[in-house]
Design an enzyme around this catalytic site. Sequence first.
Site, PDB file in Angstrom:
ATOM      1  N   ARG A 162       0.828  -1.215   0.000  1.00 25.43           N
ATOM      2  CA  ARG A 162       0.000   0.000   0.000  1.00 25.43           C
ATOM      3  C   ARG A 162       0.864   1.267   0.000  1.00 25.43           C
ATOM      4  NH1 ARG A 162      -3.186  -3.558  -0.708  1.00 25.43           N
ATOM      5  NH2 ARG A 162      -5.311  -3.689   0.085  1.00 25.43           N
ATOM      6  N   SER A 237     -10.664  -0.936   3.275  1.00 31.34           N
ATOM      7  CA  SER A 237      -9.895  -1.166   4.505  1.00 31.34           C
ATOM      8  C   SER A 237      -9.492   0.168   5.109  1.00 31.34           C
ATOM      9  CB  SER A 237      -8.624  -1.954   4.209  1.00 31.34           C
ATOM     10  OG  SER A 237      -8.939  -3.195   3.648  1.00 31.34           O
ATOM     11  N   GLU A 333      -4.984   3.162   6.798  1.00 29.55           N
ATOM     12  CA  GLU A 333      -4.684   3.002   5.381  1.00 29.55           C
ATOM     13  C   GLU A 333      -5.280   4.166   4.598  1.00 29.55           C
ATOM     14  OE1 GLU A 333      -4.985   1.472   1.467  1.00 29.55           O
ATOM     15  OE2 GLU A 333      -6.571   0.501   2.602  1.00 29.55           O
TER      16      GLU A 333
HETATM   17  N1  EPU Z   1     -10.714 -11.578   9.340  1.00 25.92           N
HETATM   18  C1  EPU Z   1     -11.399 -11.709  10.522  1.00 25.92           C
HETATM   19  N2  EPU Z   1     -12.388 -10.811  10.806  1.00 25.92           N
HETATM   20  C2  EPU Z   1     -12.708  -9.802   9.970  1.00 25.92           C
HETATM   21  C3  EPU Z   1     -11.997  -9.647   8.763  1.00 25.92           C
HETATM   22  C4  EPU Z   1     -10.986 -10.563   8.471  1.00 25.92           C
HETATM   23  O1  EPU Z   1     -11.143 -12.631  11.312  1.00 25.92           O
HETATM   24  O2  EPU Z   1     -13.620  -9.040  10.296  1.00 25.92           O
HETATM   25  C5  EPU Z   1      -9.689 -12.588   8.994  1.00 25.92           C
HETATM   26  C6  EPU Z   1     -10.208 -13.500   7.883  1.00 25.92           C
HETATM   27  O3  EPU Z   1     -10.921 -14.579   8.400  1.00 25.92           O
HETATM   28  C7  EPU Z   1      -8.924 -13.948   7.216  1.00 25.92           C
HETATM   29  C8  EPU Z   1      -8.023 -12.751   7.372  1.00 25.92           C
HETATM   30  O4  EPU Z   1      -8.564 -11.963   8.432  1.00 25.92           O
HETATM   31  O5  EPU Z   1      -8.357 -15.035   7.904  1.00 25.92           O
HETATM   32  C9  EPU Z   1      -7.885 -11.944   6.103  1.00 25.92           C
HETATM   33  O6  EPU Z   1      -9.168 -11.445   5.719  1.00 25.92           O
HETATM   34  P1  EPU Z   1      -9.486 -10.976   4.220  1.00 25.92           P
HETATM   35  O7  EPU Z   1      -9.151 -12.063   3.257  1.00 25.92           O
HETATM   36  O8  EPU Z   1     -10.880 -10.448   4.210  1.00 25.92           O
HETATM   37  O9  EPU Z   1      -8.449  -9.825   3.926  1.00 25.92           O
HETATM   38  P2  EPU Z   1      -7.902  -8.613   4.803  1.00 25.92           P
HETATM   39  O10 EPU Z   1      -6.491  -8.909   5.189  1.00 25.92           O
HETATM   40  O11 EPU Z   1      -8.847  -8.250   5.877  1.00 25.92           O
HETATM   41  C10 EPU Z   1      -6.819  -7.428   2.716  1.00 25.92           C
HETATM   42  C11 EPU Z   1      -6.820  -6.082   2.055  1.00 25.92           C
HETATM   43  C12 EPU Z   1      -8.104  -5.891   1.264  1.00 25.92           C
HETATM   44  C13 EPU Z   1      -8.196  -6.982   0.222  1.00 25.92           C
HETATM   45  C14 EPU Z   1      -8.186  -8.337   0.932  1.00 25.92           C
HETATM   46  C15 EPU Z   1      -8.151  -9.494  -0.015  1.00 25.92           C
HETATM   47  C16 EPU Z   1      -5.471  -4.611   3.436  1.00 25.92           C
HETATM   48  C17 EPU Z   1      -5.448  -3.455   4.376  1.00 25.92           C
HETATM   49  N3  EPU Z   1      -6.671  -5.021   3.031  1.00 25.92           N
HETATM   50  O12 EPU Z   1      -7.874  -7.442   3.680  1.00 25.92           O
HETATM   51  O13 EPU Z   1      -8.020  -4.640   0.597  1.00 25.92           O
HETATM   52  O14 EPU Z   1      -9.382  -6.869  -0.539  1.00 25.92           O
HETATM   53  O15 EPU Z   1      -6.987  -8.434   1.745  1.00 25.92           O
HETATM   54  O16 EPU Z   1      -6.899  -9.582  -0.576  1.00 25.92           O
HETATM   55  O17 EPU Z   1      -4.408  -5.122   3.068  1.00 25.92           O
HETATM   56  C18 EPU Z   1      -8.582  -2.318   0.739  1.00 25.92           C
HETATM   57  O18 EPU Z   1      -7.383  -2.093   0.751  1.00 25.92           O
HETATM   58  O19 EPU Z   1      -9.431  -1.381   0.789  1.00 25.92           O
HETATM   59  C19 EPU Z   1      -9.049  -3.697   0.707  1.00 25.92           C
HETATM   60  C20 EPU Z   1     -10.340  -4.009   0.802  1.00 25.92           C
END
Ligand code: EPU
Length: 343
Positions: A162, A237, A333
């Site tokens: 990012r 995010s 972010e």
């Molecule tokens: N998780 C939870 N609770 C939640 C959300 C997530 O336990 O409320 C756990 C999920 O179960 C999973 C892990 O966290 O084990 C990762 O969750 P997810 O795949 O939804 O991805 P994220 O790490 O929360 C990142 C990016 C997103 C992107 C997704 C998919 C960042 C800050 N965010 O989210 O990007 O879509 O991965 O690759 O890196 C954005 O930047 O606006 C954005 C949406």
Amino acid sequence: MEVREHYSLKRHNTFGLDVKARRYIRLESPDESEAAAEAARGMPILFLGEGSNILFLDDFDGAVIHLDADGPIRFEERGDDILLDIPGGKRWHDVVEETVRRGWSGIENLALIPGKAATAPVQNIGAYGREIADVLESCKAYDFQTGRFRTFRAEECRFGYRHSIFKEPEYRDRFLITFLRLRLRKNGTPLTDYGSLRRELERRGIVRPGPLDVFEAVSAIRRRKLPDPARIGNAGSFFKNPVVDADAYRSLSNRYPDMPAYPLPDGRYKIPAGWLIEKAGWKGYRRGDVGVHPRQALVLVNYGGATGREIYRLSQDIVRDVEDKFGIRLEREVRVIPPPPED
Ligand code: EPU
């Protein structure tokens, strides 16, 4: 070019905040860059795409520059690769859709990310295992300081998680990105390692997914988890996923054996902020018109009449609480305007 004074940005930020810009300058073509720079002279500048990664705390006392120049994508074949020249004002998702329809691979994992092509490299958009840095060849930008166009090769963009050069103090609010050049594969194999993406493809019974399959699977996951900014104000995010060293990771995973984490090549670990926020009890929390999304705790939402300050205060409470409970300090972010003093 359109120039407006004391112009409401409500339609230009995905939180839907009703703040005003002292001056609003809309460019219909990159050729108007020089005139825009002239119209903004002497004022602080803010480049705005769709305002999908920004939180306004107040009116913006300066000039908002909005590149609204759509236009066709130009293609050029290079062996198995395809080079694309994309106008900065094009909607990012439209670019993704057009490439997958043609069967090309490279950005199918980046479906449904709000924003314009021009702003995609600024924060190095990423999702489901792919970042734009993986496919970007170069971008062309107009320098509001020198009045000249400049091309940045990918290596010059200092991409990180990012992050890019366009977020660094001496480059920020200076370069208006007008064109992107991407390199995609004509017959490439999509990247499907990301856990939730792999599971979605399995559920759909797809064994050898092509770009369109991945595009559809990613779109389905995002529609399920992430609120549509056209209905509920949000900026995706709100926080970055924090990175901790191996010792901190070990002691946390002893305490919380169910904690997800991704090992990084340098021996550190990335922890999902969404998990930390949920574990701290904030998922689905609401006060007044601000809240934490019930299906993805990393997303703060405006249910209608929230102010930027209310959203920011909620984010402060979350940062403090997560730090108390886990010893991890979350970083935002989204870009906060004006930048608040460190809390
Ligand atoms: N998780 C939870 N609770 C939640 C959300 C997530 O336990 O409320 C756990 C999920 O179960 C999973 C892990 O966290 O084990 C990762 O969750 P997810 O795949 O939804 O991805 P994220 O790490 O929360 C990142 C990016 C997103 C992107 C997704 C998919 C960042 C800050 N965010 O989210 O990007 O879509 O991965 O690759 O890196 C954005 O930047 O606006 C954005 C949406």
